[in-house]
Write a protein that holds these residues in place. Structure first.
Motif, short mmCIF file in Angstrom:
data_model
loop_
_atom_site.label_atom_id
_atom_site.label_comp_id
_atom_site.label_asym_id
_atom_site.label_seq_id
_atom_site.Cartn_x
_atom_site.Cartn_y
_atom_site.Cartn_z
N HIS A 1 0.82 -1.20 0.00
CA HIS A 1 0.00 0.00 0.00
C HIS A 1 0.86 1.26 0.00
O HIS A 1 0.52 2.25 -0.67
N ALA A 2 1.97 1.25 0.73
CA ALA A 2 2.86 2.41 0.75
C ALA A 2 3.49 2.62 -0.62
O ALA A 2 3.56 3.77 -1.10
N LEU A 3 3.93 1.55 -1.27
CA LEU A 3 4.51 1.68 -2.61
C LEU A 3 3.45 2.16 -3.60
O LEU A 3 3.72 3.00 -4.46
N GLN A 4 2.25 1.64 -3.47
CA GLN A 4 1.15 2.06 -4.34
C GLN A 4 0.90 3.57 -4.18
O GLN A 4 0.76 4.29 -5.17
N LYS A 5 0.88 4.03 -2.95
CA LYS A 5 0.68 5.47 -2.68
C LYS A 5 1.81 6.29 -3.29
O LYS A 5 1.57 7.34 -3.91
N ASP A 6 3.06 5.83 -3.13
CA ASP A 6 4.21 6.54 -3.69
C ASP A 6 4.15 6.60 -5.22
O ASP A 6 4.46 7.63 -5.82
N LEU A 7 3.76 5.49 -5.85
CA LEU A 7 3.66 5.47 -7.31
C LEU A 7 2.59 6.43 -7.80
O LEU A 7 2.77 7.13 -8.79
N ARG A 8 1.47 6.48 -7.11
CA ARG A 8 0.40 7.39 -7.51
C ARG A 8 0.80 8.85 -7.30
O ARG A 8 0.43 9.72 -8.08
#
Length: 86
Positions: A35-42
């Motif tokens: 979820h943290a990586l997903q947030k960073d990518l977005r």
């Protein structure tokens, strides 16, 4: 070093790793990382989109398509991080 076993609520044996980290904890850590990586990518995609706005008319042909392809790739990658996962 000892590895102890515990019985979970369903009656199945659940192996504990050293330090008391069990499978559920590992899964929760993996989910949090995803979820943290997903947030960073977005956030990266939003920054790219904001930087690119208004520049399409003054750049080389193909630049806009490259930006749009990159944004699509980032969003697809972000979506795959949590697809079919809790």
């Amino acid at each position: 070093m000892t590895i102890s076993l515990a019985i979970d609520q369903g009656g199945a044996l659940n192996e504990f790793r050293p330090g008391g980290i069990n499978d559920g904890m590992l899964q929760a850590m993996d989910t949090a990382k995803r979820h943290a990586l997903q947030k960073d990518l977005r956030a990266l995609a939003a920054n790219i989109r904001a930087d690119a706005e208004g520049r399409y008319d003054s750049v080389e042909p193909g630049w806009q398509a490259g930006v749009e392809w990159t944004l699509l790739w980032i969003e697809n990658t972000a979506s795959q991080l949590t697809k079919d996962r809790p």
